[in-house]
Design an enzyme around this catalytic site. Structure first.
Site, PDB file in Angstrom:
ATOM      1  N   LYS A   1       0.836  -1.213   0.000  1.00  0.00           N
ATOM      2  CA  LYS A   1       0.000   0.000   0.000  1.00  0.00           C
ATOM      3  C   LYS A   1       0.870   1.261   0.000  1.00  0.00           C
ATOM      4  CE  LYS A   1      -3.883  -2.336   2.180  1.00  0.00           C
ATOM      5  NZ  LYS A   1      -4.640  -2.647   3.394  1.00  0.00           N
TER       6      LYS A   1
ATOM      7  N   GLN B   1      -5.210  -1.178   9.627  1.00  0.00           N
ATOM      8  CA  GLN B   1      -4.966  -2.486   9.012  1.00  0.00           C
ATOM      9  C   GLN B   1      -5.535  -3.595   9.896  1.00  0.00           C
ATOM     10  OE1 GLN B   1      -3.576  -3.097   5.930  1.00  0.00           O
ATOM     11  NE2 GLN B   1      -3.954  -5.277   6.240  1.00  0.00           N
TER      12      GLN B   1
ATOM     13  N   ASP C   1     -11.278   2.918   3.715  1.00  0.00           N
ATOM     14  CA  ASP C   1     -11.627   1.509   3.495  1.00  0.00           C
ATOM     15  C   ASP C   1     -13.134   1.298   3.330  1.00  0.00           C
ATOM     16  OD1 ASP C   1      -9.517  -0.273   3.200  1.00  0.00           O
ATOM     17  OD2 ASP C   1      -9.098  -0.368   5.348  1.00  0.00           O
TER      18      ASP C   1
END
Ligand code: NDP
Length: 283
Positions: free
Chosen positions: A50, A94, A117
């Site tokens: 990422k 995460q 997200d």
């Protein structure tokens, strides 16, 4: 046909890079903040991917890395700090988090306008009303991949195996929005192969290596394999790729299929949030 997520993501990332270069003649660069807890090898590898992808398109990415012994409150405070930072456009936490942390509480603490997200309940609610601005990255990436290969979903029967909040459930909604008829299967589904054999499009997001083989699919089906499993040191999907590849019309490989498109979708979400923060403010 192999649905090459890696190549497609490179191409789409390049298009995004050009947009960002143009914006930067007027505005600051977009900024994605990433919170990582612990040193799980898979999470470290996803984060590396990422950070590298963000840098390649011109998105500033900052990593906030905590040890395993961090408390829910400490992460909450960091999220609040980033929520208030006007230079931060998108934020991700995460997952999975270590068991002692309150994952549901922390994912909801991220400001809805920075939820890169798309896991915030408000963004999920908007998604289910067909009004979403930020779509969860993995399902969004899959729809972008289908689009890149001109695969028309309209009228097709899509069977989804897995009903997670981050993949199975939202991809069902997105494919339904694109005009597919949907069946969602899960661990309690009886006779899984009866359902998977009906699929024009089969999405598998379970986390069980090679759960799906040739006997479980219809000839010429389109297969999107989300699963990432490590077997004998190698990454494999939930679909037995070698077994089915001559039997399908299109399939995503693992690795190099859905994974890179997930990262692209995360960058795109960050960019859309940035546009709202920076451009709207100057209007
Ligand atoms: P979860 O682990 O949250 O859930 C798994 C789902 O599979 C559940 O809905 C479960 O059913 C269902 N399931 C379990 N066993 C069976 C079975 N035998 N038959 C049918 N359904 C079953 O799923 P995620 O979506 O988070 O992750 C799935 C996989 O995808 C993992 O390998 C993960 O690493 C990978 N992944 C990959 C991403 C990428 O970018 N490529 C992104 C996200 C995940 P029930 O609900 O009844 O328990």
């Amino acid at each position: 046909m192999i649905l090459n997520g890696k190549e497609t993501a490179i191409k789409l990332n390049h298009e995004l890079q050009l947009k960002i270069q143009q914006d930067m003649q007027q505005f600051r660069p977009p900024h994605l903040a990433i919170i990582l807890v612990g040193s799980h090898p898979a999470s470290l590898s996803y984060i590396k991917g990422k950070l590298k992808a963000a840098e390649s398109v011109g998105i500033k990415a900052t990593l906030h890395h905590f040890g395993d012994d961090v408390s829910t409150l400490m992460i909450y405070d960091k999220i609040q700090e980033l929520n208030q930072d006007e230079q931060v456009d998108g934020m991700i936490l995460q997952l999975p988090l270590p068991k002692h942390l309150d994952e549901a509480y922390l994912t909801q603490a991220i400001d809805v306008t920075k939820d890169a997200d798309g896991f915030h309940v408000l963004n999920q609610g908007l998604l289910y009303q067909g009004k979403s601005s930020v779509k969860p990255a993995t399902p969004y990436g899959m729809t972008l991949l289908l689009n890149a290969y001109n695969i028309d979903v309209l009228g097709k029967h899509a069977v989804i195996v897995g009903r997670s909040n981050i993949v199975g459930f939202p991809i069902a909604r997105l494919l339904m929005d694109l005009g597919a008829t949907i069946t969602v299967c899960h661990s309690k589904t009886k006779d899984l192969s009866y359902h998977t054999k009906q699929a024009d499009i089969l999405v598998v997001s379970v986390g069980k290596p090679h759960l799906i083989d040739k006997n479980m699919i219809k000839k010429d089906a389109i297969i999107l394999d989300v699963g990432i499993n490590k077997v004998d040191g190698k990454l494999v999907g939930d679909v037995n790729f070698n077994d089915v590849v001559d039997h399908v019309s299109a399939i995503t490989p693992v690795p190099g299929g859905v994974g890179p498109m997930t990262i692209h979708a995360l960058l795109l979400n960050t960019y859309h949030l940035y546009e709202k923060h920076v451009k709207i403010k100057t209007k």
